[in-house]
Design a protein around this motif. Structure first.
Motif, PDB file in Angstrom:
ATOM      1  N   GLN A 132       0.993  -1.194   0.025  1.00 22.38           N
ATOM      2  CA  GLN A 132      -0.135   0.042  -0.083  1.00 22.38           C
ATOM      3  C   GLN A 132       0.880   1.231  -0.020  1.00 22.38           C
ATOM      4  O   GLN A 132       0.540   2.111  -0.778  1.00 22.38           O
ATOM      5  N   ARG A 133       1.846   1.366   0.999  1.00 19.34           N
ATOM      6  CA  ARG A 133       2.932   2.408   1.017  1.00 19.34           C
ATOM      7  C   ARG A 133       3.709   2.735  -0.542  1.00 19.34           C
ATOM      8  O   ARG A 133       3.690   4.035  -0.801  1.00 19.34           O
ATOM      9  N   ASP A 134       4.337   1.489  -0.692  1.00 21.13           N
ATOM     10  CA  ASP A 134       5.282   1.632  -1.766  1.00 21.13           C
ATOM     11  C   ASP A 134       4.939   1.571  -3.060  1.00 21.13           C
ATOM     12  O   ASP A 134       5.447   1.585  -4.284  1.00 21.13           O
ATOM     13  N   GLY A 135       3.625   0.844  -3.047  1.00 19.81           N
ATOM     14  CA  GLY A 135       3.068   0.524  -4.718  1.00 19.81           C
ATOM     15  C   GLY A 135       1.961   1.168  -4.993  1.00 19.81           C
ATOM     16  O   GLY A 135       1.777   1.739  -6.207  1.00 19.81           O
ATOM     17  N   TRP A 136       1.462   1.969  -4.143  1.00 23.09           N
ATOM     18  CA  TRP A 136       0.175   2.832  -4.229  1.00 23.09           C
ATOM     19  C   TRP A 136       0.247   4.152  -3.571  1.00 23.09           C
ATOM     20  O   TRP A 136      -0.672   5.020  -3.989  1.00 23.09           O
ATOM     21  N   ALA A 137       1.544   4.271  -2.619  1.00 27.25           N
ATOM     22  CA  ALA A 137       1.557   5.632  -2.078  1.00 27.25           C
ATOM     23  C   ALA A 137       0.425   5.875  -0.991  1.00 27.25           C
ATOM     24  O   ALA A 137       0.035   7.269  -0.794  1.00 27.25           O
ATOM     25  N   HIS A 138      -0.145   5.055  -0.621  1.00 23.39           N
ATOM     26  CA  HIS A 138      -1.384   5.129   0.362  1.00 23.39           C
ATOM     27  C   HIS A 138      -0.832   4.839   1.856  1.00 23.39           C
ATOM     28  O   HIS A 138      -0.403   3.625   2.124  1.00 23.39           O
ATOM     29  N   PHE A 139      -0.684   5.621   2.798  1.00 23.72           N
ATOM     30  CA  PHE A 139      -0.336   5.317   4.312  1.00 23.72           C
ATOM     31  C   PHE A 139      -0.745   6.534   4.980  1.00 23.72           C
ATOM     32  O   PHE A 139      -1.045   7.487   4.736  1.00 23.72           O
ATOM     33  N   PHE A 140      -0.795   6.042   6.423  1.00 20.26           N
ATOM     34  CA  PHE A 140      -1.331   7.198   7.285  1.00 20.26           C
ATOM     35  C   PHE A 140      -0.269   7.979   7.716  1.00 20.26           C
ATOM     36  O   PHE A 140       0.665   7.530   8.182  1.00 20.26           O
ATOM     37  N   ASP A 141      -0.304   9.383   7.381  1.00 13.39           N
ATOM     38  CA  ASP A 141       0.576  10.354   7.707  1.00 13.39           C
ATOM     39  C   ASP A 141       0.254  11.346   8.659  1.00 13.39           C
ATOM     40  O   ASP A 141       0.717  12.502   8.971  1.00 13.39           O
ATOM     41  N   TYR A 142      -1.035  11.077   9.295  1.00 15.01           N
ATOM     42  CA  TYR A 142      -1.504  11.662  10.536  1.00 15.01           C
ATOM     43  C   TYR A 142      -1.845  13.203   9.775  1.00 15.01           C
ATOM     44  O   TYR A 142      -1.906  14.148  10.710  1.00 15.01           O
ATOM     45  N   GLY A 143      -2.248  13.119   8.653  1.00 12.80           N
ATOM     46  CA  GLY A 143      -3.006  14.498   8.016  1.00 12.80           C
ATOM     47  C   GLY A 143      -2.004  15.051   7.538  1.00 12.80           C
ATOM     48  O   GLY A 143      -2.368  16.276   6.752  1.00 12.80           O
ATOM     49  N   ALA A 144      -0.523  15.131   7.281  1.00 16.97           N
ATOM     50  CA  ALA A 144       0.354  15.852   6.870  1.00 16.97           C
ATOM     51  C   ALA A 144       0.010  16.112   5.193  1.00 16.97           C
ATOM     52  O   ALA A 144       0.008  17.168   4.679  1.00 16.97           O
TER      53      ALA A 144
END
Length: 430
Positions: free
Chosen positions: A296-308
């Motif tokens: 999810q993070r490295d293939g789709w750039a989806h990850f929880f970033d606390y709203g940044a």
């Protein structure tokens, strides 16, 4: 009272037939419209409003696609196709159809790249329930995978609309529940409800799971939350809401005596198993325990970033810039308006004092969406499952007379063909 009146008419007709045995006998199967079961009658109005409103929006979407014609020049995977309806199976829909046809081939393939995407995209990012239903419907009906995917989504959307009606009507009355079902049809991002996407299936499960908690059906709530865990990763918010409601029920002596212990405990234990089981299977299949999150993070750039990421987008949009990842001007501006409306919608919802399960589910959904890096223009779509936000608007609109409601929904249905359909599929990436 309506039921009693109907029964009286039926009994009278039966008596007349007994008094004239030689007369022509009425055949119930020739009666039109067919008589609905008593339990289904309350759902007729909301489902009719939902269906008509969606058909109008879809018709406008088809007209806009045909008029622009841009979809014919696009890749069939990315918003294109030979016919306008092919667009409904692009983007994520393409992935779901691949899973339905070929199954999974789990792997983590590192790319020689220092950019945003460092892992090759893989189909295991898409949970199995929806493609499994597509395959099952295709095998049992003979429909192709595309037709089966649309059928599953459409049927699921009506089940979702019925669930939304059931929840809202418990809190604000049947008229408000009917209006809420109609509002969900024209909500921003509602274009994916009748596309090869899993949102309709998820909302159907979520709405009825919340209803099960509200009506003390804990075993049903646990099983539905378990099922949701096989459909989408965002099922975590539903699982958490069901678990929290069960925990609070057990913590209070009065509700513990009223609800018992076994039901809430069962719901708490069973609810997370589907989600955890699938993530564990992906980890086991790829040989890396955190493979799903890596993908999810490295293939789709989806990850929880606390709203940044959300904050970065809001800053850019405020000054008319597009200096952020996944910038799409029109969908982003519409999503911005929705985000700005959220505090107002949340405050109005809380004023209605909804049950804990609805509050927890809605707030967790919003925090998850706004706290995650993903395509900001898809905020409309990602917030589509937050149906309890419709509570206050539906209650307010229920005070209007029928002519005013007809004007409102006619206008909204026509407009939704653009903002809820065309914008996300053709002017952005759904």
């Amino acid at each position: 009272m309506d039921t009693a009146a109907d029964d009286t008419v039926t009994d009278g007709s039966d008596g007349a037939r007994r008094a004239r045995p030689d007369g022509p006998r009425e055949r119930p199967w020739t009666t039109w419209p067919p008589r609905l079961p008593d339990g289904a009658r309350p759902y007729l109005a909301p489902l009719l409003l939902y269906g008509v409103t969606k058909l109008v929006g879809l018709g406008v979407f088809a007209a806009l696609l045909t008029y622009a014609g841009d979809f014919r020049e696009k890749n069939p995977r990315f918003g294109g196709g030979a016919h306008w309806w092919d667009v409904l199976a692009t983007w994520d829909g393409w992935w779901y159809l691949q899973v339905a046809e070929h199954g999974y081939h789990p792997s983590l393939v590192r790319l020689d790249s220092d950019g945003l995407f460092t892992v090759q995209q893989n189909s295991v990012a898409f949970f199995p329930l929806y493609p499994a239903l597509i395959r099952m419907v295709s095998e049992s009906t003979g429909l192709g995978l595309y037709g089966s995917g649309i059928l599953v989504s459409v049927v699921s959307s009506f089940i979702a609309a019925a669930g939304i009606y059931a929840v809202i009507s418990l809190l604000a009355g049947a008229r408000a529940g009917t209006i809420a079902a109609g509002l969900w049809a024209v909500a921003p991002g509602a274009g994916v409800e009748w596309a090869v996407y899993s949102e309709s299936l998820f909302v159907a499960i979520a709405a009825w799971a919340c209803y099960a908690v509200m009506t003390r059906r804990w075993v049903v709530a646990g099983l539905l939350a378990f099922t949701a865990g096989l459909n989408r990763p965002t099922s975590a918010v539903l699982i958490g809401a069901v678990g929290l409601a069960a925990l609070v029920t057990l913590a209070r002596p009065a509700t513990r005596r009223e609800h018992g212990v076994r039901g809430p405990v069962y719901a708490m234990l069973v609810a997370p198993l589907g989600l955890l089981g699938y993530i564990a299977w992906v980890g086991w299949s790829t040989g890396e325990a955190t493979a799903y999150f890596t993908l999810q993070r490295d293939g789709w750039a989806h990850f929880f970033d606390y709203g940044a990421y959300t904050l970065d987008v809001l800053r850019n949009l405020a000054v008319g810039k597009g200096d952020y990842h996944f910038a799409f001007s029109t969908p982003d501006l519409l999503s911005l308006q929705l985000v700005l409306a959220l505090p107002f919608l949340i405050a109005l919802m809380l004023r209605k004092r909804p049950p804990l399960v609805l509050v927890a589910y809605t707030l967790a959904s919003i925090v998850t969406v706004l706290g995650t890096q993903q395509m900001f223009g898809n905020t409309m779509r990602y917030l589509l499952p937050a149906f309890p936000l419709l509570l206050a608007p539906a209650a307010a609109l229920s005070r209007l007379k029928l002519p005013s409601l007809v004007v409102f929904f006619s206008t909204a249905a026509l407009a939704s063909g653009w903002y809820a359909h065309y914008v996300i599929f053709e002017l952005g990436v759904p």
